[in-house]
Design a protein around this motif. Structure first.
Motif, PDB file in Angstrom:
ATOM      1  N   LYS A 136       0.776  -1.288  -0.214  1.00 23.79           N
ATOM      2  CA  LYS A 136      -0.148  -0.013  -0.229  1.00 23.79           C
ATOM      3  C   LYS A 136       1.354   1.569  -0.052  1.00 23.79           C
ATOM      4  O   LYS A 136       0.651   2.350  -0.659  1.00 23.79           O
ATOM      5  CB  LYS A 136      -0.535  -0.301   1.300  1.00 23.79           C
ATOM      6  N   VAL A 147      -5.660   7.087 -10.715  1.00 25.25           N
ATOM      7  CA  VAL A 147      -6.259   6.628  -9.360  1.00 25.25           C
ATOM      8  C   VAL A 147      -7.579   5.940  -9.595  1.00 25.25           C
ATOM      9  O   VAL A 147      -8.361   5.512  -8.618  1.00 25.25           O
ATOM     10  CB  VAL A 147      -7.805   7.957 -10.262  1.00 25.25           C
ATOM     11  N   ALA A 148      -8.107   5.864 -10.980  1.00 25.85           N
ATOM     12  CA  ALA A 148      -8.294   4.348 -10.325  1.00 25.85           C
ATOM     13  C   ALA A 148      -7.618   2.785 -10.783  1.00 25.85           C
ATOM     14  O   ALA A 148      -8.310   1.744  -9.411  1.00 25.85           O
ATOM     15  CB  ALA A 148      -9.155   3.939 -12.023  1.00 25.85           C
ATOM     16  N   GLU A 149      -6.422   2.730 -10.631  1.00 26.76           N
ATOM     17  CA  GLU A 149      -5.446   2.136 -10.740  1.00 26.76           C
ATOM     18  C   GLU A 149      -5.088   1.622  -8.366  1.00 26.76           C
ATOM     19  O   GLU A 149      -5.334   1.107  -7.982  1.00 26.76           O
ATOM     20  CB  GLU A 149      -4.466   1.554 -10.849  1.00 26.76           C
ATOM     21  N   GLN A 151      -7.513   3.348  -6.740  1.00 30.49           N
ATOM     22  CA  GLN A 151      -8.708   3.223  -6.192  1.00 30.49           C
ATOM     23  C   GLN A 151      -8.789   1.057  -5.571  1.00 30.49           C
ATOM     24  O   GLN A 151      -9.848   0.510  -5.222  1.00 30.49           O
ATOM     25  CB  GLN A 151      -9.973   3.665  -5.787  1.00 30.49           C
ATOM     26  N   LYS A 152      -8.222   0.898  -7.169  1.00 32.19           N
ATOM     27  CA  LYS A 152      -8.693  -0.491  -6.872  1.00 32.19           C
ATOM     28  C   LYS A 152      -7.228  -1.738  -5.982  1.00 32.19           C
ATOM     29  O   LYS A 152      -7.507  -2.776  -5.134  1.00 32.19           O
ATOM     30  CB  LYS A 152      -7.951  -0.927  -8.170  1.00 32.19           C
ATOM     31  N   MET A 154      -6.306   0.362  -3.522  1.00 31.94           N
ATOM     32  CA  MET A 154      -6.889   0.353  -1.701  1.00 31.94           C
ATOM     33  C   MET A 154      -8.060  -0.439  -2.137  1.00 31.94           C
ATOM     34  O   MET A 154      -8.177  -1.502  -0.502  1.00 31.94           O
ATOM     35  CB  MET A 154      -7.727   2.123  -1.737  1.00 31.94           C
ATOM     36  N   ASP A 155      -9.546  -1.287  -2.805  1.00 31.99           N
ATOM     37  CA  ASP A 155     -10.058  -1.767  -2.116  1.00 31.99           C
ATOM     38  C   ASP A 155     -10.018  -2.789  -1.758  1.00 31.99           C
ATOM     39  O   ASP A 155     -10.057  -3.607  -1.350  1.00 31.99           O
ATOM     40  CB  ASP A 155     -10.849  -1.414  -3.638  1.00 31.99           C
TER      41      ASP A 155
END
Length: 553
Positions: A136, A147-149, A151-152, A154-155
């Motif tokens: 992380k 940003v999408a990567e 967010q992915k 972090m999820d």
């Protein structure tokens, strides 16, 4: 020269020592039979040993640490002479572990291994959380990540970390439950190991034999940590059948040794009781200090009314306390099994006690718990009567009465009573009384209806000069709703007094027999099916009108 003589003497001594050691024999005795008394037991052991010619020593190990040394007896075959016997304690010898203890040890090792595996899994899960945390940070530091990567990532990290932490919680719960099992087994093993490591006794025998022989020995001793108590099962099918009385022994032993596959004899004797007859000493009187007690300034309450004296072995109180407790069922197969055991028992009566020699072998562990041994059973003729004391209880109780019980070698003991296949309660056989009949309550019978009520029209209070006279009248109504005739005994009472100012007169008794000393009335009669009957009790009490009798009714 002196040095050579010293060496020679040392060699001779050493040779003699080894020669003596070669003749020292260590063995264990096995229990053959036990005579169990009310308190204490006589244990007979047997063992076999190869005896060399000349002098030798036998050490018999594994004996109880609490045996009575003064009762120790050892016998040997002809040709073997026992010169001396010594009993001593052995604090160093480790007793062999039981199969139960070995099984607990194996279980404990398995549970510890499982907990170690749980610990390994916990380490791996902690490493996975550390790896996710590191990724992380790396992902957050990578400025080229969209940003999408991000967010992915972090999820994924959230989902995976949550799953791992939940797995850790589950793992901790399993470890905790497993540890509870480990603690329980460890505590039980500690307790049993403490018993296992108790010192044991051993007997050292000095022997002499003319020839080398394989000799048989017997060893007998008394131990106080054993005994038995009697208990009976009384079974009755119906009021036309005979009574079956099963005589049993509740045997216990905590001698330090298990009695495995041994022949037992039950004795009604008690060797621990003193056999010395008492000597009457002179009885001297002397004066003592005189104390003056101040009279209380309040009026003491009148004594409570005495209950009806039950002359029938207190069966009413016994049955009343256990009524409705029909929780046990009559097992006919068990009766057959008990009856078959009785044929192996030989009863021998002496001047002072009786013995029950059981021609079967038993296993009685050293646990101090009660183990039931069936001895004999009897089929006895009985008479059946109904008994009631309606002043105390409105129900009628069925009694079974047995005569000639003195021939049965019974001891005072509790009795489990079964009637018509149902457990009805527990009574007590008191063989110390002088009655020629034993009575047992078989329970309440609701088909015999009894009612006792005060008749107001025939009860009154009158003033006669300085006295008050009260009259009391009670009717006892009876109805037999059964299909058969019954024999019925009814008890009631009128009051007694020791005060000269109180006069009591029995006015009507309905042909009851009266015990004037106890002021007790007894009716005995037969009631036919569906018959009704009324008994009347009428008495008067006269006393000074300025006084009050608290317990008058």
């Amino acid at each position: 020269m002196t040095k050579k003589i010293f060496i020679l003497i040392s060699l001779i001594s050493l040779s003699a020592k080894f020669s003596f050691a070669d003749k020292e024999i260590t063995t264990k005795a096995s229990i053959k039979s036990v005579v169990i008394y009310l308190q204490g037991a006589e244990v007979t052991n047997v063992f076999k040993a190869q005896i060399p010619s000349g002098q030798s020593t036998i050490i018999v190990q594994g004996l109880p640490a609490n045996l009575n040394q003064s009762t120790l007896q050892v016998g040997a075959e002809k040709g073997v002479t026992i010169q001396s016997t010594e009993y001593r304690m052995n604090y160093l010898r480790q007793n062999e572990k039981s199969d139960r203890l070995k099984m607990m040890g194996d279980t404990l090792a398995m549970l510890n291994l499982i907990n170690q595996k749980f610990e390994n899994q916990r380490v791996v899960l902690d490493d996975q959380i550390a790896t996710l945390a590191a990724n992380k940070v790396v992902g957050g530091a990578n400025t080229g990540m969209s940003v999408a990567e991000l967010q992915k990532l972090m999820d994924y990290t959230f989902t995976k970390t949550t799953q791992i932490k939940n797995d850790i919680i589950d793992l901790e719960g399993k470890t905790l439950k497993n540890q509870e099992k480990i603690n329980r087994i460890s505590n039980q093993m500690n307790e049993e190991n403490a018993k296992l490591n108790q010192p044991s006794g051993e007997v050292v025998l000095q022997l002499v034999s003319n020839n080398s022989t394989n000799a048989d020995f017997n060893l007998t001793y008394m131990t106080p940590n054993a005994g038995w108590t009697p208990i009976y099962d009384l079974r009755c099918e119906n009021i036309q059948s005979k009574i079956k009385l099963f005589y049993k022994a509740q045997v216990y032993q905590n001698t330090g040794m298990a009695w495995n596959d041994v022949k037992i004899t039950i004795s009604t004797g008690n060797p621990n009781e003193s056999g010395t007859s008492p000597v009457m000493q002179p009885w001297y009187l002397q004066f003592g200090q005189v104390y003056t007690q101040q009279r209380a300034k309040y009026k003491s309450a009148a004594p409570a009314q005495a209950p009806v004296t039950n002359s029938l072995n207190n069966t009413l109180q016994i049955a009343g306390a256990r009524s409705g407790a029909a929780t046990y069922q009559w097992d006919a197969a068990a009766d057959v099994a008990q009856g078959s055991l009785a044929q192996y028992t030989t009863v021998t009566e002496s001047q002072l006690n009786a013995t029950f020699d059981i021609d079967l072998k038993y296993d009685i562990p050293c646990d101090g718990k009660v183990h039931l041994v069936s001895m004999v059973d009897y089929e006895l003729p009985a008479t059946y009567q109904y008994y009631a004391a309606p002043k105390l209880d409105k129900d009628a109780f069925l009694l079974a009465r047995i005569t000639d019980w003195e021939k049965l070698n019974l001891l005072p003991a509790n009795t489990n009573i079964f009637f018509e296949g149902t457990y009805v309660g527990q009574s007590y056989v008191d063989t110390r009384n002088t009655r020629d009949t034993l009575s047992f309550s078989l329970g309440r019978d609701k088909k015999v209806i009894i009612k006792r009520q005060k008749i107001k029209d025939y009860s009154s209070t009158k003033l006669i000069g300085t006295n008050r006279k009260e009259e009391f009248t009670y009717d006892i109504t009876l109805r037999n709703t059964k299909k058969d005739a019954i024999q019925l005994i009814i008890l009631d009472q009128y009051p007694l007094t020791t005060d000269k100012d109180i006069e009591i007169e029995l006015l009507e008794k309905s042909n009851a027999s009266v015990d004037a000393e106890k002021a007790q009335l007894t009716w005995r009669f037969e009631m036919k099916p569906q018959e009704n009957k009324t008994l009347r009790l009428h008495y008067s009490v006269k006393y000074p009108k300025d006084k009050v009798i608290n317990n008058l009714n």
